[in-house]
Design an enzyme around this catalytic site. Structure first.
Site, PDB file in Angstrom:
ATOM      1  N   LYS A  21       1.085  -1.044  -0.532  1.00  0.00           N
ATOM      2  CA  LYS A  21       0.718   0.243   0.399  1.00  0.00           C
ATOM      3  C   LYS A  21       1.234   1.154   0.139  1.00  0.00           C
ATOM      4  O   LYS A  21       1.060   2.143  -0.318  1.00  0.00           O
ATOM      5  CB  LYS A  21      -1.157  -0.287   1.551  1.00  0.00           C
ATOM      6  N   ARG A 121      -8.780  12.639  12.888  1.00  0.00           N
ATOM      7  CA  ARG A 121      -7.136  12.647  12.478  1.00  0.00           C
ATOM      8  C   ARG A 121      -6.480  13.633  12.219  1.00  0.00           C
ATOM      9  O   ARG A 121      -6.434  14.613  11.974  1.00  0.00           O
ATOM     10  CB  ARG A 121      -6.228  11.168  12.028  1.00  0.00           C
ATOM     11  N   GLN A 168       4.860   9.306   6.852  1.00  0.00           N
ATOM     12  CA  GLN A 168       3.621  10.241   6.649  1.00  0.00           C
ATOM     13  C   GLN A 168       4.109  11.725   7.077  1.00  0.00           C
ATOM     14  O   GLN A 168       4.561  12.410   5.091  1.00  0.00           O
ATOM     15  CB  GLN A 168       2.153  10.640   6.776  1.00  0.00           C
ATOM     16  N   ASP A 318       1.600  -1.259  11.981  1.00  0.00           N
ATOM     17  CA  ASP A 318       0.477  -1.336  11.851  1.00  0.00           C
ATOM     18  C   ASP A 318       0.637  -2.964  12.044  1.00  0.00           C
ATOM     19  O   ASP A 318      -1.307  -3.330  12.194  1.00  0.00           O
ATOM     20  CB  ASP A 318       0.298  -1.771  10.637  1.00  0.00           C
ATOM     21  N   LYS A 345      -4.649   6.262  14.472  1.00  0.00           N
ATOM     22  CA  LYS A 345      -4.810   5.303  13.056  1.00  0.00           C
ATOM     23  C   LYS A 345      -5.846   5.128  12.989  1.00  0.00           C
ATOM     24  O   LYS A 345      -6.878   6.250  13.263  1.00  0.00           O
ATOM     25  CB  LYS A 345      -4.343   4.344  13.841  1.00  0.00           C
TER      26      LYS A 345
HETATM   27  C1  S3P Z   1       2.329   5.346   6.420  1.00  0.00           C
HETATM   28  C2  S3P Z   1       2.781   5.118   7.417  1.00  0.00           C
HETATM   29  C3  S3P Z   1       2.733   4.708   8.642  1.00  0.00           C
HETATM   30  C4  S3P Z   1       2.017   3.832   8.766  1.00  0.00           C
HETATM   31  C5  S3P Z   1       0.111   3.674   7.343  1.00  0.00           C
HETATM   32  C6  S3P Z   1       0.933   4.078   6.082  1.00  0.00           C
HETATM   33  C7  S3P Z   1       2.962   5.326   4.841  1.00  0.00           C
HETATM   34  O1  S3P Z   1       1.775   6.312   9.557  1.00  0.00           O
HETATM   35  O2  S3P Z   1       1.188   3.785   9.567  1.00  0.00           O
HETATM   36  O3  S3P Z   1      -0.067   2.675   7.290  1.00  0.00           O
HETATM   37  O4  S3P Z   1       2.897   4.708   4.145  1.00  0.00           O
HETATM   38  O5  S3P Z   1       3.807   6.009   4.930  1.00  0.00           O
HETATM   39  P1  S3P Z   1       2.597   7.191  10.127  1.00  0.00           P
HETATM   40  O6  S3P Z   1       3.722   7.812   9.044  1.00  0.00           O
HETATM   41  O7  S3P Z   1       1.816   8.075  10.559  1.00  0.00           O
HETATM   42  O8  S3P Z   1       3.498   6.504  11.180  1.00  0.00           O
END
Ligand code: S3P
Length: 432
Positions: A21, A121, A168, A318, A345
């Site tokens: 993903k 969120r 993120q 996750d 989350k």
């Molecule tokens: C993700 C980063 C994670 C993860 C999310 C996908 C990403 O979140 O939990 O499912 O693709 O960069 P955080 O950046 O909030 O840790």
């Protein structure tokens, strides 16, 4: 949709679970910045990543689906168009936060919102550093909750300490960094997933990485980026459900093909091994800078409880609810701390796991930043709620496989967010 998962005799076979993903999101968002057409093979067609496709189409990016291949015609940094309507981010935190970095540096107005979960969120973590880069963002609670409006600006540089190790946040700043010629640096004590910097590097971005005591990634933008060809590997977060199933259901053995095993992502498998589970990486190789392997997991009746601390969290963030589920079958206690991020989350995942455990008679102690799970518990079964969170629905489905009376999952359709065929794949490998 409600679904009941009953006791399995065995989990056996081979699966190539859906594509990653995180990389799929980036294969649209980052390649849209390039000059020219990128090719994406094995793109994940699921709720969240299709949200990204629709958002980037609204931003004027031509994305063609050509059989199994997605073709993304990059707009060369600033060729996006002002969206005609509010961008609908659905359930996807990754689309929202990464796109905030992008639209903050474009010469137009945009607005974004999302579903009931996403509107709760926290966005401050990305809005605040973007504001330091001169972004003009407004919205509920001083621009810290969706809906948000963004008036694009000329951005400036920043050196940001990413305390939460959020990939993120790091990615949003690096994307914003592509749009300014001032230096943007992100520093992390515990390294978060690094797909963004890997992909931008492959596209020819001016990226520097220092890995001494702390991890530091820097970018100097306003540089033309090249299109790339990406082949998205299987998602370790999706494969984890079947790895867990094989470890806890007697006489099981599963081979998970072509899985991303980037060390910033494979913490769950390393922790499973630490518990004493039989987990093997075979056929290890590298594709476009990313490590992949086939993962073999066998029934592991002698697992022991372990500790998960702050340092462990980013590489398995996750998968922590699933690890808690596996821990019910290990000898002794498993203690999870430093995982307060789970509360923000798709659902409050600490509360979702604890309340669902209690509904089916599993002993657990809730902590502010984690939980303590007792080992070697008999799972009677009952009814649980997914809290409309895909990973909670899938995790409890796995626990259903070792339950005496079965586990019924309410609101199970949310699996489409990351794994639309989850229940079909489960049927393929479960023997009753
Ligand atoms: C993700 C980063 C994670 C993860 C999310 C996908 C990403 O979140 O939990 O499912 O693709 O960069 P955080 O950046 O909030 O840790």
């Amino acid at each position: 949709m409600e679904i009941k998962i009953t006791k399995a005799r065995q989990v056996l076979g081979e699966l190539r679970v859906p594509s990653d993903k995180s990389i799929s999101h980036r294969s649209i968002i980052l390649t849209s910045l390039a000059k020219g057409e990128s090719i994406v093979k094995n793109f994940l067609k699921a709720g969240d990543t299709l949200t990204t496709v629709s958002v980037y189409r609204s931003l004027g990016v031509e994305i063609k689906e050509d059989g199994d291949i997605f073709r993304v015609k990059g707009v060369n940094l600033f060729g996006y168009k002002e969206p005609e309507d509010i961008l609908d981010m659905g359930n996807s935190g990754t689309t929202t936060r990464l796109t905030l970095g992008l639209v903050s540096g474009q010469n137009f107005f945009s607005a974004m919102t999302g579903d009931d979960s996403l509107r709760k969120r926290p966005m401050a973590r990305v809005v605040d550093p973007l504001r330091e880069m001169n972004a003009q963002i407004d919205g509920r609670e001083e621009g810290h909750l969706l809906p948000l409006s963004i008036r694009g600006q000329e951005l400036t540089g920043i050196e940001f300490f990413n305390k939460k190790s959020s990939a993120q946040v790091k990615s949003a700043l690096l994307i914003a960094g592509c749009l300014t010629d001032k230096c943007v640096s992100v520093v992390e004590k515990i390294k978060s997933r690094d797909h963004t910097e890997k992909m931008l590097f492959a596209m020819g971005a001016d990226i520097q990485i220092e890995e001494k005591e702390r991890y530091k990634v820097s970018i100097k933008g306003k540089k033309e980026l090249n299109p790339v060809e990406i082949d998205v590997p299987a998602d370790p977060s999706s494969a984890a459900f079947f790895a867990a199933a094989a470890a806890i259901v007697p006489d099981s053995e599963i081979l998970l093909k072509d899985v991303l095993v980037n060390p910033t992502r494979d913490g769950f498998y390393r922790k499973l091994k630490e518990m004493g589970a039989e987990v093997f990486y075979i056929n290890e190789k590298e594709k476009v800078g990313e490590k992949i392997a086939d993962i073999l997991v066998k029934y592991s009746p002698d697992m022991k409880g372990i500790k998960i601390t702050k340092e462990d969290v980013p590489s398995m963030v996750d998968e922590i609810p699933l690890l808690a589920i596996v821990a019910t079958q290990a000898e002794g206690e498993t203690v999870i701390t430093g995982a307060e991020e789970l509360r923000v989350k798709e659902s409050d995942r600490i509360k979702a796991v604890v309340e669902n455990f209690k509904r089916i008679g599993v002993k657990v102690e809730e902590l502010e930043d984690g939980m303590i799970i007792k080992g070697k518990q008999k799972i009677k079964g009952g009814i649980i709620d997914s809290y409309h969170d895909h990973r909670i629905a899938m995790g409890f489905a796995i626990l259903g496989l070792i339950s005496e009376e079965g586990i019924t999952i309410k609101n199970a359709d949310c699996v489409f967010i990351s794994y639309p065929n989850f229940f079909e794949d489960l049927e393929k490998v479960v023997k009753h």
